[in-house]
Design an enzyme around this catalytic site. Structure first.
Site, PDB file in Angstrom:
ATOM      1  N   HIS A 108       4.132 -10.792   7.012  1.00 49.95           N
ATOM      2  CA  HIS A 108       3.247  -9.887   6.278  1.00 49.95           C
ATOM      3  C   HIS A 108       3.950  -9.085   5.190  1.00 49.95           C
ATOM      4  CE1 HIS A 108       5.027  -6.818   8.801  1.00 49.95           C
ATOM      5  NE2 HIS A 108       4.481  -5.915   8.032  1.00 49.95           N
TER       6      HIS A 108
HETATM    7  C1  UD1 Z   1       1.590  -1.672   6.061  1.00 45.12           C
HETATM    8  C2  UD1 Z   1       2.944  -0.972   5.853  1.00 45.12           C
HETATM    9  C3  UD1 Z   1       4.064  -1.855   6.388  1.00 45.12           C
HETATM   10  C4  UD1 Z   1       3.803  -2.258   7.821  1.00 45.12           C
HETATM   11  C5  UD1 Z   1       2.428  -2.899   7.916  1.00 45.12           C
HETATM   12  C6  UD1 Z   1       2.118  -3.259   9.340  1.00 45.12           C
HETATM   13  C7  UD1 Z   1       3.155   0.449   3.845  1.00 45.12           C
HETATM   14  C8  UD1 Z   1       3.736   0.530   2.490  1.00 45.12           C
HETATM   15  N1  UD1 Z   1       3.219  -0.759   4.430  1.00 45.12           N
HETATM   16  O1  UD1 Z   1       1.600  -2.846   5.270  1.00 45.12           O
HETATM   17  O2  UD1 Z   1       5.283  -1.141   6.332  1.00 45.12           O
HETATM   18  O3  UD1 Z   1       4.796  -3.149   8.235  1.00 45.12           O
HETATM   19  O4  UD1 Z   1       1.443  -1.985   7.434  1.00 45.12           O
HETATM   20  O5  UD1 Z   1       0.913  -3.911   9.466  1.00 45.12           O
HETATM   21  O6  UD1 Z   1       2.676   1.422   4.343  1.00 45.12           O
HETATM   22  N2  UD1 Z   1      -6.164  -4.575   5.423  1.00 45.12           N
HETATM   23  C9  UD1 Z   1      -7.244  -4.982   6.149  1.00 45.12           C
HETATM   24  N3  UD1 Z   1      -7.539  -4.284   7.284  1.00 45.12           N
HETATM   25  C10 UD1 Z   1      -6.826  -3.220   7.709  1.00 45.12           C
HETATM   26  C11 UD1 Z   1      -5.725  -2.812   6.945  1.00 45.12           C
HETATM   27  C12 UD1 Z   1      -5.391  -3.500   5.813  1.00 45.12           C
HETATM   28  O7  UD1 Z   1      -7.926  -5.943   5.809  1.00 45.12           O
HETATM   29  O8  UD1 Z   1      -7.152  -2.633   8.753  1.00 45.12           O
HETATM   30  C13 UD1 Z   1      -5.795  -5.346   4.217  1.00 45.12           C
HETATM   31  C14 UD1 Z   1      -6.271  -4.693   2.947  1.00 45.12           C
HETATM   32  O9  UD1 Z   1      -6.743  -5.687   2.131  1.00 45.12           O
HETATM   33  C15 UD1 Z   1      -5.031  -4.093   2.356  1.00 45.12           C
HETATM   34  C16 UD1 Z   1      -3.928  -5.005   2.871  1.00 45.12           C
HETATM   35  O10 UD1 Z   1      -4.388  -5.446   4.145  1.00 45.12           O
HETATM   36  O11 UD1 Z   1      -5.089  -4.046   0.980  1.00 45.12           O
HETATM   37  C17 UD1 Z   1      -2.593  -4.323   3.033  1.00 45.12           C
HETATM   38  O12 UD1 Z   1      -2.717  -3.112   3.803  1.00 45.12           O
HETATM   39  P1  UD1 Z   1      -1.678  -1.906   3.529  1.00 45.12           P
HETATM   40  O13 UD1 Z   1      -1.910  -0.839   4.538  1.00 45.12           O
HETATM   41  O14 UD1 Z   1      -1.724  -1.508   2.102  1.00 45.12           O
HETATM   42  O15 UD1 Z   1      -0.280  -2.577   3.744  1.00 45.12           O
HETATM   43  P2  UD1 Z   1       0.269  -3.576   4.871  1.00 45.12           P
HETATM   44  O16 UD1 Z   1       0.653  -4.821   4.207  1.00 45.12           O
HETATM   45  O17 UD1 Z   1      -0.693  -3.645   6.012  1.00 45.12           O
END
Ligand code: UD1
Length: 365
Positions: free
Chosen positions: A205
């Site tokens: 991820h």
């Molecule tokens: C975040 C953390 C990362 C951690 C990871 C664990 C930061 C910078 N990154 O990354 O350190 O390892 O979480 O999972 O804080 N999304 C969904 N559903 C959700 C949450 C997210 O669909 O419940 C999708 C959204 O499209 C979003 C993307 O995932 O844009 C990324 O989510 P985001 O929280 O920005 O970063 P992660 O890659 O999850």
């Protein structure tokens, strides 16, 4: 003492759980739990509260997804109001996600001391968003609770005084040890038709791996080769799901994509696997404690104890190196030992330290 604890994203939940369990044993401590809402899907958030018996958050800031600046700014704006209303004595943040850093800055600016759990870890790679979050959070936190020895050295090198540094062990391992037996009753192996030690687990991820199509193609090429040999189970993170969207997997019958799993199912899946391919931080630690070989598909790790003492091997992202490391792991799996203080007592040490040092002035601030 009134402690306000913050969670935002999936890996935060397993880290806050033992702290909440421990606080319950101390009637003199009042706690308030804030969820920023950075992760919000049932399988990325609520399921962990249910499984781990984390109290329902007192407030969910509901910030959701966005760019780094949007997410950070939104957390800060909404969290400031909560702090002004709740007036906690201490704010506790965990890990290295955007919510961690945003809440730490907001609290310190209101002169509320911050305790950072999992402080001091460094990948020395400032292109990782988490490394920036770690550096910023540590530089302004009053209590730096460190999970492995390298963290103590990193913080000292950065000029942080010893009265802010506390080597307490690993809260994520507190949760693992507390849940290991219960996870055994998960039926995940049965529902995925898997046999003990006859499959491997894949998780990907990191933006550096999944957001770069060329790099992701190389990783998938390696997995295509490996799935000819062993069944691969890949619980797909939402970020990876977006990146994989529309890719044909017909040529990989043994690569099984599944939705993100809850904690108990995932723990059981890891514990019974032959080996694990990952770019996660926490999984490097969990496999070390379980004695399961882990191949980390990154060029660096902020958790060197897992390589120096545990079962982790840093493999990088080159497809032929990954296949080579896989063959090596199948014939000569790396064994290891559990790092110091990963003993299930970290949260107890943290709460004890907060109580003892709460009113002590610092030598420099
Ligand atoms: C975040 C953390 C990362 C951690 C990871 C664990 C930061 C910078 N990154 O990354 O350190 O390892 O979480 O999972 O804080 N999304 C969904 N559903 C959700 C949450 C997210 O669909 O419940 C999708 C959204 O499209 C979003 C993307 O995932 O844009 C990324 O989510 P985001 O929280 O920005 O970063 P992660 O890659 O999850």
């Amino acid at each position: 003492m009134k402690i306000l604890a913050v969670v935002g994203a999936r890996p935060n939940f397993m880290k806050i759980a033992p702290l909440m369990w421990e606080i319950k044993n101390h009637p003199a401590i009042q706690s308030y739990l804030v969820h920023t809402g950075q992760h919000y899907d049932q399988q990325m958030s609520q399921i962990f509260f249910q499984e781990l018996g984390i109290p329902r958050p007192d407030i969910d800031l509901g910030i959701g997804s966005g760019s780094h600046a949007q997410q950070t700014a939104e957390v800060m704006k909404r969290f400031e109001g909560v702090l002004l209303e709740q007036k906690p004595d201490v704010v506790v943040v965990v890990g290295d996600v955007n919510s961690t850093m945003a809440c730490a800055i907001t609290a310190v600016k209101l002169d509320i001391p911050v305790a950072h759990i999992e402080a001091g870890l460094r990948s020395f790679d400032r292109t990782m968003p988490e490394e920036i979050n770690r550096l910023l959070t540590d530089s302004i936190s009053r209590w730096l609770f460190v999970s492995e020895k390298s963290g103590v050295e990193n913080l000292r090198r950065e000029g942080i005084s010893d009265d802010r540094i506390f080597f307490v062990g690993n809260v994520m391992i507190d949760t693992l040890l507390a849940c290991r037996d219960r996870a055994e009753s998960s039926t995940i192996l049965k529902s995925l038709e898997l046999k003990d030690r006859q499959y491997a687990v894949v998780t990907l991820h990191r933006p550096s791996n999944v957001d770069d199509p060329r790099l992701l193609k190389g990783l998938l090429d390696a997995l295509e080769e490996i799935q000819r040999d062993v069944v691969l189970i890949f619980p797909v993170h939402p970020r990876a799901r977006k990146a994989l969207n529309g890719r044909p997997f017909a040529s990989m019958p043994n690569l099984k994509l599944v939705d993100p799993l809850g904690y108990m199912d995932f723990l059981k899946l890891l514990a019974h696997s032959r080996l694990v391919f990952t770019d996660s931080g926490g999984i490097q630690e969990e496999t070390t404690v379980m004695g399961v070989p882990c191949l980390t598909l990154r060029n660096n790790t902020e958790r060197p104890a897992t390589v120096e003492q545990g079962t982790n091997v840093l493999v990088g992202t080159d497809p032929s190196a990954i296949v080579g490391a896989y063959r090596q792991a199948m014939t000569q799996p790396k064994t290891g030992r559990v790092p110091e203080l990963w003993d299930g007592q970290a949260a107890k040490r943290i709460v004890g330290t907060l109580q003892k040092t709460f009113a002590q002035p610092l030598s420099t601030w």
